[in-house]
Design a protein around this motif. Structure first.
Motif, PDB file in Angstrom:
ATOM      1  N   LYS A 177       0.830  -1.205   0.000  1.00  0.00           N
ATOM      2  CA  LYS A 177       0.000   0.000   0.000  1.00  0.00           C
ATOM      3  C   LYS A 177       0.866   1.258   0.000  1.00  0.00           C
ATOM      4  CE  LYS A 177      -3.656   2.286   2.646  1.00  0.00           C
ATOM      5  NZ  LYS A 177      -4.514   2.197   3.838  1.00  0.00           N
ATOM      6  N   PRO A 195       3.384   0.747  -3.896  1.00  0.00           N
ATOM      7  CA  PRO A 195       2.927  -0.258  -4.863  1.00  0.00           C
ATOM      8  C   PRO A 195       3.849  -0.421  -6.066  1.00  0.00           C
ATOM      9  CG  PRO A 195       1.502   1.674  -4.900  1.00  0.00           C
ATOM     10  CD  PRO A 195       2.435   1.841  -3.752  1.00  0.00           C
ATOM     11  N   PRO A 215       0.657   0.992  -9.686  1.00  0.00           N
ATOM     12  CA  PRO A 215      -0.527   0.697  -8.868  1.00  0.00           C
ATOM     13  C   PRO A 215      -1.632   0.074  -9.711  1.00  0.00           C
ATOM     14  CG  PRO A 215       0.198   2.980  -8.562  1.00  0.00           C
ATOM     15  CD  PRO A 215       0.951   2.423  -9.731  1.00  0.00           C
ATOM     16  N   LYS A 248      -5.774   1.986 -10.709  1.00  0.00           N
ATOM     17  CA  LYS A 248      -5.212   2.648  -9.530  1.00  0.00           C
ATOM     18  C   LYS A 248      -6.290   2.915  -8.484  1.00  0.00           C
ATOM     19  CE  LYS A 248      -2.492   6.566  -7.998  1.00  0.00           C
ATOM     20  NZ  LYS A 248      -1.852   7.829  -8.342  1.00  0.00           N
TER      21      LYS A 248
END
Length: 140
Positions: free
Chosen positions: A24, A27, A34, A95
């Motif tokens: 998190k 990424p 992401p 994303k």
């Protein structure tokens, strides 16, 4: 397959949620960019590697296995779509879906009910819900 000598591999017994917290935060370092699809593939590889190494599922991994059912209940999905494709469907792009995944994972880990109607009923007494992408869109 290479035999791994006992003591050679230091496999932490509870690692999955620590790993997800690091993903998190960064990424791109773990997945290149992401993307919920890339996260799903990354986790499939993680789980496959643990199986190949003969490691038993940890408590966190067993708990995470319930995330699929929780997501299907949350979104009223009865098809065989995986959690990643369900979240992506309800997101603007890869994303945004990844960010939404982490919101949903936090709710799942807190033990929040999957049924949003139940959440609204529980909060009808005047308390507020944590504002997430999901609850914000329902409030409109």
């Amino acid at each position: 397959m290479t035999n791994i000598k006992p003591g050679f591999l230091d496999a932490k017994s509870e690692y999955l949620y620590d790993l997800l917290a690091r993903i998190k935060q960064r990424p791109g370092m773990y997945m290149g960019k992401p993307s919920i699809t890339r996260l799903n593939s990354f986790l499939d590889g993680y789980m496959s590697a643990r199986i190949e190494l003969g490691l038993s599922p940890t408590q966190q991994e067993q708990e995470f296995n319930g995330f699929q059912d929780w997501i299907q209940e949350r979104f009223k999905i009865e098809s065989s779509h995986g959690w990643a494709s369900i979240i992506l469907f309800y997101s603007a792009d890869e994303k945004a879906a990844l960010e939404y995944f982490f919101e949903l994972l936090d709710s799942f880990r807190r033990g929040d009910p999957a049924d949003l109607n139940q959440i609204w009923q529980e909060n009808a007494s005047g308390s507020t819900l944590p504002l997430t992408q999901e609850t914000a869109s329902l409030a409109d």
